[in-house]
Motif scaffolding. Sequence first.
Motif, short mmCIF file in Angstrom:
data_model
loop_
_atom_site.label_atom_id
_atom_site.label_comp_id
_atom_site.label_asym_id
_atom_site.label_seq_id
_atom_site.Cartn_x
_atom_site.Cartn_y
_atom_site.Cartn_z
N ALA A 1 1.27 -40.05 -51.32
CA ALA A 1 2.36 -40.99 -51.63
C ALA A 1 3.58 -40.22 -52.15
N ILE A 2 4.76 -40.81 -51.95
CA ILE A 2 5.99 -40.20 -52.49
C ILE A 2 5.97 -40.41 -54.00
N GLU A 3 6.15 -39.34 -54.72
CA GLU A 3 6.13 -39.37 -56.18
C GLU A 3 7.39 -38.70 -56.71
N ARG A 4 7.61 -38.92 -58.02
CA ARG A 4 8.63 -38.14 -58.75
C ARG A 4 7.94 -37.37 -59.85
N THR A 5 8.44 -36.17 -60.10
CA THR A 5 7.95 -35.39 -61.22
C THR A 5 9.13 -34.81 -61.98
N PHE A 6 8.87 -34.42 -63.22
CA PHE A 6 9.91 -33.87 -64.08
C PHE A 6 9.71 -32.36 -64.20
N SER A 7 10.81 -31.63 -64.14
CA SER A 7 10.78 -30.17 -64.16
C SER A 7 11.82 -29.63 -65.12
N ILE A 8 11.48 -28.53 -65.80
CA ILE A 8 12.45 -27.80 -66.62
C ILE A 8 12.46 -26.35 -66.16
N ILE A 9 13.66 -25.80 -65.96
CA ILE A 9 13.82 -24.34 -65.86
C ILE A 9 14.15 -23.89 -67.28
N LYS A 10 13.23 -23.12 -67.87
CA LYS A 10 13.29 -22.80 -69.29
C LYS A 10 14.35 -21.73 -69.60
N PRO A 11 14.66 -21.53 -70.90
CA PRO A 11 15.75 -20.61 -71.28
C PRO A 11 15.58 -19.19 -70.74
N ASP A 12 14.35 -18.70 -70.62
CA ASP A 12 14.16 -17.34 -70.11
C ASP A 12 14.65 -17.23 -68.67
N ALA A 13 14.31 -18.20 -67.83
CA ALA A 13 14.67 -18.15 -66.42
C ALA A 13 16.16 -18.44 -66.22
N VAL A 14 16.74 -19.36 -67.01
CA VAL A 14 18.18 -19.60 -66.93
C VAL A 14 18.92 -18.32 -67.29
N SER A 15 18.47 -17.66 -68.36
CA SER A 15 19.13 -16.44 -68.82
C SER A 15 19.02 -15.31 -67.80
N LYS A 16 17.96 -15.31 -67.00
CA LYS A 16 17.80 -14.28 -65.95
C LYS A 16 18.47 -14.67 -64.63
N ASN A 17 19.26 -15.76 -64.65
CA ASN A 17 20.05 -16.17 -63.47
C ASN A 17 19.16 -16.57 -62.30
N LEU A 18 18.08 -17.30 -62.61
CA LEU A 18 17.09 -17.64 -61.58
C LEU A 18 17.15 -19.11 -61.14
N GLY A 61 6.78 -22.07 -82.36
CA GLY A 61 7.38 -21.06 -81.47
C GLY A 61 7.91 -21.69 -80.19
N LEU A 62 7.18 -22.67 -79.68
CA LEU A 62 7.60 -23.38 -78.47
C LEU A 62 8.93 -24.10 -78.71
N VAL A 63 9.04 -24.80 -79.84
CA VAL A 63 10.28 -25.51 -80.16
C VAL A 63 11.43 -24.51 -80.32
N LYS A 64 11.19 -23.41 -80.99
CA LYS A 64 12.24 -22.38 -81.18
C LYS A 64 12.68 -21.83 -79.83
N PHE A 65 11.71 -21.51 -78.98
CA PHE A 65 12.06 -20.95 -77.67
C PHE A 65 12.83 -21.95 -76.82
N MET A 66 12.38 -23.20 -76.79
CA MET A 66 13.01 -24.18 -75.91
C MET A 66 14.42 -24.56 -76.37
N THR A 67 14.74 -24.24 -77.65
CA THR A 67 16.09 -24.50 -78.16
C THR A 67 16.91 -23.22 -78.24
N SER A 68 16.40 -22.12 -77.69
CA SER A 68 17.07 -20.81 -77.83
C SER A 68 18.22 -20.63 -76.86
N GLY A 69 18.33 -21.48 -75.87
CA GLY A 69 19.40 -21.36 -74.89
C GLY A 69 19.35 -22.55 -73.95
N PRO A 70 20.33 -22.63 -73.01
CA PRO A 70 20.36 -23.77 -72.10
C PRO A 70 19.16 -23.79 -71.15
N VAL A 71 18.81 -25.00 -70.74
CA VAL A 71 17.77 -25.22 -69.72
C VAL A 71 18.39 -26.07 -68.61
#
Length: 141
Positions: A1-18, A61-71
Amino acid sequence: AIERTFSIIKPDAVSKNLIGAIYNRFETAGLRIVAAKMLHMTREQAMGFYAEHEGKPFYEGLVKFMTSGPVMVQVLEGEDAIRRNREIMGVTNPKEALAGTLRACYADSIDRNAVHGSDAPASAAREIAYFFTDSEICPRA
Ligand code: CMP
């Protein structure tokens, strides 16, 4: 079936220009990006998003990392989207992720693991609604 899912590109990957490389993987696998935005999570936003992990040793640590930069947060739509996205991502710990998955290619560690994806229909619905209103989602033909 057609579904929707939620995704985050986390601060590490945004910072690496990915962002583009990861979007390409979603699209190549047949997932459509039907909503997307960049944001820098507040502590309150991150704590609420990860409320199910409150009290676990990695929570602070998860909260600190996820707020460390843009996602980038996005809604992916397609056949079997929840499972398909989890296959593209690979398992949480990049040391155990299959070769070619996003986490095998781009994650540094279990904590800095490049992407998040919903694990079930109920969490997908909750997570999409946490970051997007209905009118921000643009379903495609
Ligand atoms: P994510 O899918 O965003 O959900 C919670 C995150 O916590 C997870 O990805 C990991 O990056 C991080 N984490 C750190 N340690 C653990 C662990 N032992 N089990 C699960 N998640 C962990």
